[in-house]
Motif scaffolding. Structure first.
Motif, PDB file in Angstrom:
ATOM      1  N   ASN A 131      69.878  24.108  46.306  1.00  0.00           N
ATOM      2  CA  ASN A 131      69.704  25.557  46.269  1.00  0.00           C
ATOM      3  C   ASN A 131      69.818  26.026  44.824  1.00  0.00           C
ATOM      4  OD1 ASN A 131      69.515  26.282  49.134  1.00  0.00           O
ATOM      5  ND2 ASN A 131      71.551  25.395  49.239  1.00  0.00           N
ATOM      6  N   THR A 161      65.374  25.165  47.715  1.00  0.00           N
ATOM      7  CA  THR A 161      65.378  26.599  48.016  1.00  0.00           C
ATOM      8  C   THR A 161      65.762  27.374  46.758  1.00  0.00           C
ATOM      9  OG1 THR A 161      65.995  26.173  50.300  1.00  0.00           O
ATOM     10  CG2 THR A 161      66.436  28.383  49.470  1.00  0.00           C
ATOM     11  N   THR A 163      66.599  31.315  45.384  1.00  0.00           N
ATOM     12  CA  THR A 163      66.827  32.736  45.639  1.00  0.00           C
ATOM     13  C   THR A 163      66.517  33.487  44.347  1.00  0.00           C
ATOM     14  OG1 THR A 163      68.561  32.183  47.210  1.00  0.00           O
ATOM     15  CG2 THR A 163      68.506  34.458  46.403  1.00  0.00           C
ATOM     16  N   LYS A 220      61.738  32.458  53.136  1.00  0.00           N
ATOM     17  CA  LYS A 220      62.684  32.303  54.239  1.00  0.00           C
ATOM     18  C   LYS A 220      63.316  33.634  54.637  1.00  0.00           C
ATOM     19  CE  LYS A 220      64.302  27.580  53.557  1.00  0.00           C
ATOM     20  NZ  LYS A 220      65.452  26.779  53.114  1.00  0.00           N
TER      21      LYS A 220
END
Lengths: 231, 45
Positions: A131, A161, A163, A220
């Motif tokens: 992440n 992933t 963000t 997501k």
């Protein structure tokens, strides 16, 4: 993970060395120590399955970023060297054919750990995904343009992933002061608008991706930060 | 900023219009003036 070693590859190597030394002694030790009672050899042999449990590619090893195939290769190489040391202790002769065999197995291990084998897509299948977070700010936001020539702020593996936070609205589009969550004005003052368009945070590079390839990006989740939007 | 004939139907907006949409962070929704409450989520989710 109960404890962490740096680099992370060290932990599996130490555990494999311990378990292989133990197993080698358990299986072949009686050849050297013939005076030890048979019961002792049997007990030591029974203990070897316990060491096998430690060698399994379980969760702690996965967190080290290793594939099962890599762990198995690592185990075979360590086992062979342990056996070689034991053979030396047993005063067994070593020939050129043994040396060539070890060299070839070591070469096989090298290829197992090369990038050619451990492709990013394989990591995604194996569930080894990281992440990342990229915050919007004067250094990360590009207003009105988003060119492939820009230097990546983040390089990720396929399947990871990320963000990313974003800045919304131009200075003259700000909502009334009653809004509880106004954007940081310093972002608007320091980020220069180069072309008409949106404010984009990034770019993010995907390791191994080449020009002309299709890139699949799954959004997501969208989490609201401000209490307003504009259109 | 909604401009006439730029992403809008011909008779919808005569002049450039700026609309602020109130967002509900807890419910992850926005209240658009021309529709009911709109949920903020990825289209594929």
């Amino acid at each position: 993970m109960p404890f962490h070693l740096s680099p992370p590859y060290l932990l599996p190597i130490i555990l494999l060395l311990c378990s292989n030394l133990f197993m080698t002694v358990a299986w072949y030790g009686h050849l050297r120590f013939k005076e030890v009672p048979l019961a002792g050899v049997i007990l030591a042999s029974w203990a070897s399955p316990l060491s096998n449990i430690a060698r399994r590619p379980g969760e702690p090893f996965r967190q080290c970023g290793l594939f099962a195939a890599q762990l198995k290769t690592m185990q075979e190489v360590i086992t062979l060297w342990c056996l070689r040391i034991l053979a030396g202790l047993l005063k067994e002769p070593i020939g050129w054919n043994h040396l060539v065999g070890f060299a070839l197995i070591s070469a096989g291990a090298f290829f197992h750990f090369s990038e050619m084998v451990s492709a990013p897509a394989d990591k995604e299948d194996a569930g080894i995904m990281a992440n990342h977070r990229l915050e919007a700010g004067p250094e990360t936001v590009h207003w009105g343009f988003f060119d492939a020539e820009l230097k990546p702020l983040l390089t990720v593996n396929s399947g990871d992933t990320v963000t990313i936070s974003t800045v919304s609205g131009m200075a003259n589009q700000m909502p009334a002061a009653r809004s509880r969550c106004r954007p940081r004005s310093r972002d608007h003052k320091s980020v220069q608008q180069k072309l008409p368009g949106h404010m984009c945070t990034g770019p993010v590079a995907v390791k191994g991706a080449k020009a002309g390839q299709a890139l699949e990006v799954r959004i997501k989740d969208i989490e609201l930060h401000y209490d307003w939007a504009t259109t | 900023m909604i401009r006439p004939l730029a992403g809008a139907l011909p008779d919808d907006f005569d002049t450039p219009t700026l609309i602020h949409i109130p967002l509900d962070k807890a419910k992850n929704t926005g209240k658009l003036p021309w529709v009911s409450t709109c949920r903020s989520r990825p289209s594929s989710a």
